[in-house]
Structures are given as C-alpha cells and as structure tokens.
Scaffold this active site. Structure first.
Site, PDB file in Angstrom:
ATOM      1  N   CYS A 112       3.847  -2.391  -8.762  1.00 38.53           N
ATOM      2  CA  CYS A 112       2.565  -1.958  -8.202  1.00 38.53           C
ATOM      3  C   CYS A 112       2.750  -0.757  -7.270  1.00 38.53           C
ATOM      4  O   CYS A 112       3.036   0.329  -7.746  1.00 38.53           O
ATOM      5  CB  CYS A 112       1.876  -3.147  -7.546  1.00 38.53           C
ATOM      6  SG  CYS A 112       0.088  -2.945  -7.508  1.00 38.53           S
ATOM      7  N   GLU A 167       6.468 -11.257  -9.391  1.00 37.60           N
ATOM      8  CA  GLU A 167       6.970 -12.144  -8.331  1.00 37.60           C
ATOM      9  C   GLU A 167       5.944 -13.209  -7.946  1.00 37.60           C
ATOM     10  O   GLU A 167       6.252 -14.126  -7.183  1.00 37.60           O
ATOM     11  CB  GLU A 167       7.381 -11.310  -7.102  1.00 37.60           C
ATOM     12  CG  GLU A 167       6.249 -10.786  -6.235  1.00 37.60           C
ATOM     13  CD  GLU A 167       5.520  -9.568  -6.832  1.00 37.60           C
ATOM     14  OE1 GLU A 167       5.783  -9.220  -7.996  1.00 37.60           O
ATOM     15  OE2 GLU A 167       4.663  -8.996  -6.120  1.00 37.60           O
ATOM     16  N   GLU A 169       0.880  -1.174   0.000  1.00 41.71           N
ATOM     17  CA  GLU A 169       0.000   0.000   0.000  1.00 41.71           C
ATOM     18  C   GLU A 169       0.913   1.218   0.000  1.00 41.71           C
ATOM     19  O   GLU A 169       1.666   1.419   0.954  1.00 41.71           O
ATOM     20  CB  GLU A 169      -0.899  -0.051   1.238  1.00 41.71           C
ATOM     21  CG  GLU A 169      -2.079   0.876   1.168  1.00 41.71           C
ATOM     22  CD  GLU A 169      -3.001   0.587  -0.002  1.00 41.71           C
ATOM     23  OE1 GLU A 169      -3.227  -0.582  -0.343  1.00 41.71           O
ATOM     24  OE2 GLU A 169      -3.506   1.571  -0.596  1.00 41.71           O
ATOM     25  N   HIS A 208       2.380  -8.009 -10.911  1.00 45.36           N
ATOM     26  CA  HIS A 208       3.232  -8.646  -9.896  1.00 45.36           C
ATOM     27  C   HIS A 208       4.007  -9.829 -10.483  1.00 45.36           C
ATOM     28  O   HIS A 208       3.593 -10.983 -10.322  1.00 45.36           O
ATOM     29  CB  HIS A 208       2.369  -9.143  -8.735  1.00 45.36           C
ATOM     30  CG  HIS A 208       1.834  -8.053  -7.876  1.00 45.36           C
ATOM     31  ND1 HIS A 208       2.472  -7.600  -6.749  1.00 45.36           N
ATOM     32  CD2 HIS A 208       0.723  -7.278  -8.016  1.00 45.36           C
ATOM     33  CE1 HIS A 208       1.780  -6.612  -6.202  1.00 45.36           C
ATOM     34  NE2 HIS A 208       0.715  -6.398  -6.960  1.00 45.36           N
TER      35      HIS A 208
HETATM   36  N1  GLN Z   1      -3.537  -0.139  -4.402  1.00 45.80           N
HETATM   37  C1  GLN Z   1      -2.214  -0.015  -3.880  1.00 45.80           C
HETATM   38  C2  GLN Z   1      -1.801   1.468  -3.789  1.00 45.80           C
HETATM   39  O1  GLN Z   1      -2.457   2.289  -4.333  1.00 45.80           O
HETATM   40  C3  GLN Z   1      -1.210  -0.786  -4.699  1.00 45.80           C
HETATM   41  C4  GLN Z   1      -1.566  -2.244  -4.712  1.00 45.80           C
HETATM   42  C5  GLN Z   1      -0.418  -3.193  -4.785  1.00 45.80           C
HETATM   43  O2  GLN Z   1       0.759  -2.813  -4.614  1.00 45.80           O
HETATM   44  N2  GLN Z   1      -0.707  -4.450  -4.987  1.00 45.80           N
HETATM   45  O3  GLN Z   1      -0.830   1.776  -3.173  1.00 45.80           O
END
Ligand code: GLN
Length: 195
Positions: A83, A178, A52, A176
């Site tokens: 991400c 990984e 996050e 992702h």
């Molecule tokens: N939704 C997350 C964000 O905005 C990212 C999601 C993730 O890294 N899988 O930070």
C-alpha cells in the site's frame, strides 16, 4: 517453516508494522523492527508497510532513510512495499505527484478507488510459483497500479487490476496481506529475500 533464513526487517516509522511482524512469525522467520538506517545492516529483506505515504516520506527524511534505502537496494537487499510502501517504491506517483524511491518501474495512483469503496475486501487471484489460486485481499484507501514497465511481472489480480508486482528483488502489493490469516504472500517475499 522455511530452511536457513536471514533476518527480515519491518520499517517501523508509521503504519501497521506490527501486523507484518505477526505474519512473519507465521512464516517462522526471524524479523526485527527498523527505526534507524543503521539497522538495515545485515537484513536480507525489508518490508515497507502501509500507512500514509506523505507522512512516511517526512519521517524518512527526518531519520535520513532515503539514501540508505537506495544503497540497501543497490547492494542486493530485497524490498516489499504494501500500500503506502508500494507508493514509496514506485517509479512514478500520481494524485498528486510526489517523490518516490523509484525502485520498481510502475506508475501508481494514490487513493484510486472512489469514495464508496475507498476500503474493501475482495477475493483476488494469486499467481506465483506456476500456480494460480484465490486469495482474500483487504484494500484500505489503496493505490492503483496504472502502468508497468517490461521488467515488471504481475503476480496477483483483483477486480481487473494488477495488485501485486515484482521487478527483481522488489515486490509490491496494493492490498494488505498482513491483515489476513493467509501467510503465503509473506512466505513468497521471505523466499525471494533468502535467494
Ligand atoms: N492512502 C494512503 C497513501 O496514499 C495509502 C493507504 C495505506 O497504506 N493503507 O499514502
């Protein structure tokens, strides 16, 4: 196995950093988890994993990572953000706007795939090393790359979006790599970091 390789770090503040370690084991490269800025010393590459981004920003502030990461990049260290890691490396973040390291000239929108497909798996296209081939990709509340500057190269695509991009020694992916068995994206980053 790739030849002479320097070590890769995986930022281990939050998120799925262990899965990146397994992928790096698959490539056969030495790696270590980075929990403090001093541990950046001597690394050829650093992976900023998913998680996050707002939480990651807070933890990076707490541990004093912000300036050391900018210094690390300036001194030639390679970076790979997946991400939330991609959100942190971007020049501009939307939905909502938030602070970022600005190490790659892209604009991203957080949580950009609507509720129904907020997480999904798809077959995309990986275009590296002069070849193009299908690649399984997992997206988890993923950011979308909305715009990219002229210095940014698009390296993978899924459902009409660019989902992996590179500018110099900075690589980002909204999916992702990984979490799938194919280690080619990690191998690509390790080769980039080792140059
Ligand atoms: N939704 C997350 C964000 O905005 C990212 C999601 C993730 O890294 N899988 O930070």
């Amino acid at each position: 196995m790739v030849g002479e390789l320097a070590q890769i770090g995986v930022l281990g503040l939050q998120g799925d950093f262990h899965a990146h370690g397994s992928a790096l084991d698959g490539v056969g490269v030495p790696w270590r988890i980075v929990k403090k800025p001093t541990q950046l010393a001597g690394l050829a590459g650093l992976i900023i994993p998913g998680g996050e981004s707002t939480t990651l920003i807070r933890l990076m502030d707490f541990w004093g990572f912000w300036q050391p990461l900018l210094d690390y990049a300036r001194d030639g260290g390679a970076l790979f953000g997946t991400c939330a890691g991609m959100i942190l490396l971007a020049a501009q973040v939307r939905n909502p706007e938030q602070r970022s390291l600005g190490l790659i000239d892209i604009q991203v929108e957080r949580n950009s795939y609507g509720r129904q497909i907020d997480s999904f798996e798809g077959t995309g296209t990986l275009r590296v090393g002069g070849t193009e081939r299908p690649l399984e990709m997992i997206f988890i509340r993923a950011p979308r790359l909305l715009a990219q500057g002229p210095a940014v190269e698009a390296l993978a695509f899924c459902r009409g979006d660019c989902v992996m991009a590179q500018q110099g020694r900075v690589l980002v992916a909204s999916f992702h790599p990984e979490l799938t068995a194919d280690t080619s994206v990690h191998r690509y980053f390790v080769e980039l970091a080792s140059r």
